[in-house]
Design a protein around this motif. Structure first.
Motif, short mmCIF file in Angstrom:
data_model
loop_
_atom_site.label_atom_id
_atom_site.label_comp_id
_atom_site.label_asym_id
_atom_site.label_seq_id
_atom_site.Cartn_x
_atom_site.Cartn_y
_atom_site.Cartn_z
N ILE A 1 -5.57 -11.77 12.41
CA ILE A 1 -4.35 -11.06 12.80
C ILE A 1 -3.55 -10.67 11.56
O ILE A 1 -3.02 -9.56 11.46
CB ILE A 1 -3.51 -11.92 13.77
N THR A 2 -3.48 -11.56 10.58
CA THR A 2 -2.76 -11.26 9.34
C THR A 2 -3.43 -10.11 8.59
O THR A 2 -2.75 -9.21 8.09
CB THR A 2 -2.72 -12.51 8.45
N GLU A 3 -4.74 -10.13 8.53
CA GLU A 3 -5.46 -9.05 7.85
C GLU A 3 -5.25 -7.71 8.56
O GLU A 3 -5.04 -6.68 7.93
CB GLU A 3 -6.94 -9.37 7.77
N ALA A 4 -5.30 -7.73 9.89
CA ALA A 4 -5.08 -6.49 10.65
C ALA A 4 -3.66 -5.96 10.45
O ALA A 4 -3.46 -4.75 10.31
CB ALA A 4 -5.34 -6.74 12.13
N THR A 5 -2.69 -6.85 10.40
CA THR A 5 -1.30 -6.43 10.17
C THR A 5 -1.14 -5.80 8.80
O THR A 5 -0.48 -4.76 8.66
CB THR A 5 -0.36 -7.64 10.30
N GLN A 6 -1.76 -6.39 7.79
CA GLN A 6 -1.68 -5.82 6.45
C GLN A 6 -2.37 -4.46 6.38
O GLN A 6 -1.89 -3.55 5.69
CB GLN A 6 -2.30 -6.78 5.43
N MET A 7 -3.48 -4.31 7.07
CA MET A 7 -4.18 -3.03 7.07
C MET A 7 -3.33 -1.94 7.72
O MET A 7 -3.23 -0.83 7.21
CB MET A 7 -5.52 -3.15 7.78
N VAL A 8 -2.72 -2.27 8.86
CA VAL A 8 -1.91 -1.27 9.57
C VAL A 8 -0.67 -0.89 8.76
O VAL A 8 -0.33 0.29 8.64
CB VAL A 8 -1.53 -1.79 10.97
N THR A 9 0.00 -1.88 8.18
CA THR A 9 1.21 -1.55 7.40
C THR A 9 0.88 -0.82 6.11
O THR A 9 1.74 -0.10 5.59
CB THR A 9 2.01 -2.83 7.07
N SER A 10 -0.33 -0.95 5.60
CA SER A 10 -0.69 -0.20 4.39
C SER A 10 -0.87 1.29 4.68
O SER A 10 -0.85 2.10 3.76
CB SER A 10 -1.97 -0.77 3.77
N TYR A 11 -1.03 1.66 5.94
CA TYR A 11 -1.19 3.07 6.30
C TYR A 11 0.14 3.80 6.45
O TYR A 11 0.17 5.02 6.54
CB TYR A 11 -1.96 3.21 7.61
N PHE A 12 1.26 3.09 6.49
CA PHE A 12 2.54 3.73 6.77
C PHE A 12 3.01 4.62 5.63
O PHE A 12 3.56 5.70 5.88
CB PHE A 12 3.61 2.69 7.11
N ASP A 13 2.83 4.21 4.38
CA ASP A 13 3.27 5.05 3.26
C ASP A 13 2.54 6.39 3.22
O ASP A 13 3.19 7.44 3.17
CB ASP A 13 3.12 4.32 1.93
N PRO A 14 1.20 6.40 3.26
CA PRO A 14 0.52 7.71 3.27
C PRO A 14 0.83 8.53 4.52
O PRO A 14 0.97 9.75 4.45
CB PRO A 14 -0.96 7.36 3.21
N ALA A 15 0.96 7.86 5.66
CA ALA A 15 1.24 8.60 6.90
C ALA A 15 2.64 9.22 6.85
O ALA A 15 2.83 10.36 7.30
CB ALA A 15 1.12 7.67 8.11
N ARG B 1 8.86 4.36 10.49
CA ARG B 1 8.66 3.54 9.30
C ARG B 1 9.64 2.37 9.29
O ARG B 1 9.26 1.24 9.02
CB ARG B 1 8.83 4.40 8.05
N SER B 2 10.91 2.63 9.57
CA SER B 2 11.90 1.55 9.55
C SER B 2 11.72 0.59 10.73
O SER B 2 12.04 -0.58 10.62
CB SER B 2 13.31 2.13 9.56
N PHE B 3 11.18 1.08 11.82
CA PHE B 3 10.97 0.23 12.99
C PHE B 3 9.82 -0.74 12.80
O PHE B 3 9.89 -1.91 13.17
CB PHE B 3 10.75 1.09 14.23
N PHE B 4 8.74 -0.27 12.20
CA PHE B 4 7.53 -1.10 12.10
C PHE B 4 7.43 -1.87 10.79
O PHE B 4 6.60 -2.74 10.65
CB PHE B 4 6.28 -0.24 12.29
N LEU B 5 8.20 -1.51 9.78
CA LEU B 5 8.09 -2.24 8.49
C LEU B 5 9.26 -3.10 8.24
O LEU B 5 10.21 -3.29 8.61
CB LEU B 5 7.90 -1.27 7.33
#
Length: 101
Positions: free
Chosen positions: A31-45, A97-101
């Motif tokens: 779950i921690t790895e999945a969370t890190q993967m998803v949050t790493s996509y927010f900057d490029p998105a 971005r502000s809601f999910f990070l």
């Protein structure tokens, strides 16, 4: 009928045994790895959405200029709709971005 009931019961037991074997690992690491993967996509998105907003703004500006120079009475309506689309893209990206990070 009795034979079919035994088959169903046996297959249900086999499936439940398999589920127990798959659930043996530590789920928090996944779950921690999945969370890190998803949050790493927010900057490029977010940057991509800003770029799309800029392109939409340029296209809208050209369309509004074309309508304005041709004397179309619908110019203000067109300008408001294109401007609203650009504002929506920018605000949506910022809020998500502000809601999910």
């Amino acid at each position: 009928m009795k034979k079919q009931r035994k088959r169903i019961l046996l297959s249900a037991m086999v499936m439940l045994t398999g589920l127990g074997a798959m659930a043996q690992g530590d789920g928090s690491a996944g779950i921690t790895e999945a969370t890190q993967m998803v949050t790493s996509y927010f900057d490029p998105a977010t940057q991509l959405i800003y770029a799309i907003g800029a392109v939409v703004g340029l296209i809208g500006g050209v369309k509004v200029y074309g309508k304005f120079s041709s004397g179309d009475p619908d110019t203000s309506k067109t300008a408001a709709s294109w401007f609203g689309a650009c504002i929506f893209l920018i605000v949506a990206a910022t809020i998500l971005r502000s809601f999910f990070l």
